[in-house]
Design an enzyme around this catalytic site. Structure first.
Site, short mmCIF file in Angstrom:
data_model
loop_
_atom_site.label_atom_id
_atom_site.label_comp_id
_atom_site.label_asym_id
_atom_site.label_seq_id
_atom_site.Cartn_x
_atom_site.Cartn_y
_atom_site.Cartn_z
N PHE A 1 -59.90 38.28 -31.02
CA PHE A 1 -58.97 37.93 -32.10
C PHE A 1 -57.55 37.94 -31.52
O PHE A 1 -57.20 38.86 -30.76
CB PHE A 1 -59.08 38.94 -33.23
CG PHE A 1 -58.73 38.42 -34.59
CD1 PHE A 1 -57.40 38.28 -34.98
CD2 PHE A 1 -59.72 38.08 -35.50
CE1 PHE A 1 -57.07 37.81 -36.22
CE2 PHE A 1 -59.39 37.62 -36.76
CZ PHE A 1 -58.06 37.49 -37.13
N VAL B 1 -60.90 43.78 -33.11
CA VAL B 1 -60.70 45.22 -32.90
C VAL B 1 -61.69 46.05 -33.70
O VAL B 1 -62.22 47.07 -33.21
CB VAL B 1 -59.24 45.60 -33.25
CG1 VAL B 1 -59.09 47.09 -33.51
CG2 VAL B 1 -58.30 45.15 -32.14
N ASP C 1 -64.63 45.54 -34.28
CA ASP C 1 -65.95 45.48 -33.65
C ASP C 1 -66.01 46.24 -32.33
O ASP C 1 -67.07 46.32 -31.71
CB ASP C 1 -66.34 44.02 -33.43
CG ASP C 1 -66.06 43.18 -34.65
OD1 ASP C 1 -66.62 43.50 -35.72
OD2 ASP C 1 -65.23 42.25 -34.57
N CYS D 1 -55.32 43.50 -30.24
CA CYS D 1 -54.01 43.25 -30.83
C CYS D 1 -54.21 43.00 -32.32
O CYS D 1 -54.93 42.07 -32.70
CB CYS D 1 -53.43 42.04 -30.11
SG CYS D 1 -52.14 41.18 -30.95
N VAL D 2 -53.63 43.86 -33.14
CA VAL D 2 -53.78 43.72 -34.59
C VAL D 2 -52.45 43.28 -35.18
O VAL D 2 -51.47 44.04 -35.14
CB VAL D 2 -54.25 45.03 -35.23
CG1 VAL D 2 -54.39 44.87 -36.74
CG2 VAL D 2 -55.57 45.48 -34.61
N ILE D 3 -52.41 42.06 -35.69
CA ILE D 3 -51.18 41.47 -36.22
C ILE D 3 -51.24 41.46 -37.74
O ILE D 3 -52.28 41.15 -38.32
CB ILE D 3 -50.98 40.05 -35.66
CG1 ILE D 3 -50.72 40.11 -34.15
CG2 ILE D 3 -49.84 39.34 -36.37
CD1 ILE D 3 -50.62 38.77 -33.48
N HIS E 1 -54.77 44.61 -44.73
CA HIS E 1 -56.05 44.57 -44.01
C HIS E 1 -55.89 45.02 -42.56
O HIS E 1 -56.78 45.65 -41.99
CB HIS E 1 -56.62 43.16 -44.06
CG HIS E 1 -58.01 43.06 -43.54
ND1 HIS E 1 -59.10 43.63 -44.17
CD2 HIS E 1 -58.52 42.46 -42.43
CE1 HIS E 1 -60.19 43.39 -43.47
NE2 HIS E 1 -59.87 42.68 -42.41
N LEU F 1 -56.77 53.80 -25.56
CA LEU F 1 -56.37 52.86 -26.62
C LEU F 1 -55.37 51.85 -26.08
O LEU F 1 -54.18 52.12 -25.95
CB LEU F 1 -55.76 53.66 -27.79
CG LEU F 1 -55.50 52.88 -29.07
CD1 LEU F 1 -56.81 52.46 -29.74
CD2 LEU F 1 -54.67 53.74 -30.04
N ARG G 1 -45.68 43.52 -26.28
CA ARG G 1 -46.50 44.71 -26.01
C ARG G 1 -47.75 44.36 -25.22
O ARG G 1 -48.79 45.00 -25.35
CB ARG G 1 -46.84 45.41 -27.32
CG ARG G 1 -45.65 46.11 -27.93
CD ARG G 1 -45.81 46.40 -29.41
NE ARG G 1 -44.67 47.17 -29.95
CZ ARG G 1 -43.49 46.63 -30.23
NH1 ARG G 1 -43.27 45.32 -30.04
NH2 ARG G 1 -42.49 47.36 -30.69
N1 LIG Z 1 -56.76 40.67 -38.22
C1 LIG Z 1 -57.26 41.06 -37.01
C2 LIG Z 1 -58.62 41.29 -36.78
N2 LIG Z 1 -59.52 41.14 -37.78
C3 LIG Z 1 -60.95 40.94 -37.53
C4 LIG Z 1 -61.71 42.26 -37.35
O1 LIG Z 1 -61.27 42.95 -36.17
C5 LIG Z 1 -63.21 41.97 -37.20
O2 LIG Z 1 -63.44 41.12 -36.10
C6 LIG Z 1 -63.80 41.35 -38.45
O3 LIG Z 1 -63.43 42.16 -39.56
C7 LIG Z 1 -65.33 41.22 -38.35
O4 LIG Z 1 -65.93 42.48 -38.19
N3 LIG Z 1 -59.05 41.66 -35.56
C8 LIG Z 1 -58.16 41.83 -34.52
O5 LIG Z 1 -58.58 42.16 -33.39
N4 LIG Z 1 -56.83 41.62 -34.73
C9 LIG Z 1 -56.34 41.24 -35.94
O6 LIG Z 1 -55.10 41.04 -36.10
C1 LIG Z 2 -55.54 42.02 -39.70
C2 LIG Z 2 -56.25 40.78 -40.12
O1 LIG Z 2 -57.50 40.72 -40.24
C3 LIG Z 2 -55.42 39.69 -40.70
O2 LIG Z 2 -55.92 38.43 -40.28
C4 LIG Z 2 -55.52 39.83 -42.21
O3 LIG Z 2 -54.70 38.86 -42.80
P1 LIG Z 2 -54.45 38.99 -44.40
O4 LIG Z 2 -53.85 40.37 -44.63
O5 LIG Z 2 -53.46 37.87 -44.73
O6 LIG Z 2 -55.79 38.83 -45.07
#
Ligand SMILES: Nc1c(NC[C@H](O)[C@H](O)[C@H](O)CO)[nH]c(=O)[nH]c1=O
Ligand SMILES: CC(=O)[C@@H](O)COP(=O)(O)O
Length: 136
Positions: free
Chosen positions: A11, A43, A45, A67-69, A75, A100, A115
């Site tokens: 992701f 992430v 997973d 990387c979680v954006i 979410h 981490l 980052r």
């Molecule tokens: N929003 C982001 C995600 N979301 C997806 C989850 O990590 C996962 O793959 C899904 O919920 C299926 O189990 N993942 C990231 O790595 N970064 C994000 O910003």
């Molecule tokens: C962190 C994520 O999974 C991101 O794609 C969620 O986006 P949203 O908060 O607009 O549903």
């Protein structure tokens, strides 16, 4: 030689690809071996892949990269906090370092691009932990 495994979230692949490459370069610089590398969808997973790798006798530590954006909702907090908690739990459960290398949450894409070195830091920490834990 420290034997590492990498778990890389796909992701935001444009960013995690760079994080992965910098991490691999740093592992080579430190003289560590990357025995296994697995890519997962995101992430959230990561923990199951970490668990499978920790069960291997030829893995001294696992490095997580992702990387979680932020989106429109919170979410990103759910994704990051649950993954980070399970990663911390697994390192204690298996008595092996799991570091981490995941940036976020509450992060913009620009902040994520600033980052890229989180993966490098995680490799550094993994190698240091393996070596220092052997001394006690
Ligand atoms: N929003 C982001 C995600 N979301 C997806 C989850 O990590 C996962 O793959 C899904 O919920 C299926 O189990 N993942 C990231 O790595 N970064 C994000 O910003
Ligand atoms: C962190 C994520 O999974 C991101 O794609 C969620 O986006 P949203 O908060 O607009 O549903």
């Amino acid at each position: 030689m420290v034997r590492l495994a990498l778990v890389v979230a796909e992701f935001n692949r444009d960013i995690t690809y760079m994080m992965e490459k910098v991490a691999e370069e740093h592992a080579e610089f430190l003289g560590a071996e990357i025995k296994y590398k697995i890519r997962v969808p995101g992430v959230f997973d990561i923990p199951l892949a970490v668990k499978k790798l920790l069960e291997k006798d030829d893995v001294d530590a696992v490095v997580t990269i992702g990387c979680v954006i932020e989106g429109e909702t919170e979410h990103d907090e759910i994704v990051m906090h649950n993954a980070a908690r399970k990663i911390a739990d697994l390192t204690l459960q298996y008595d092996k370092p799991v570091t981490l290398g995941i940036s976020g949450p509450g992060m913009t894409r620009l902040q994520a691009e600033e980052r890229i070195d989180y993966g490098k830091r995680a490799v550094e920490a993994a190698v240091k932990m393996v070596k220092r834990l052997k001394e006690i």
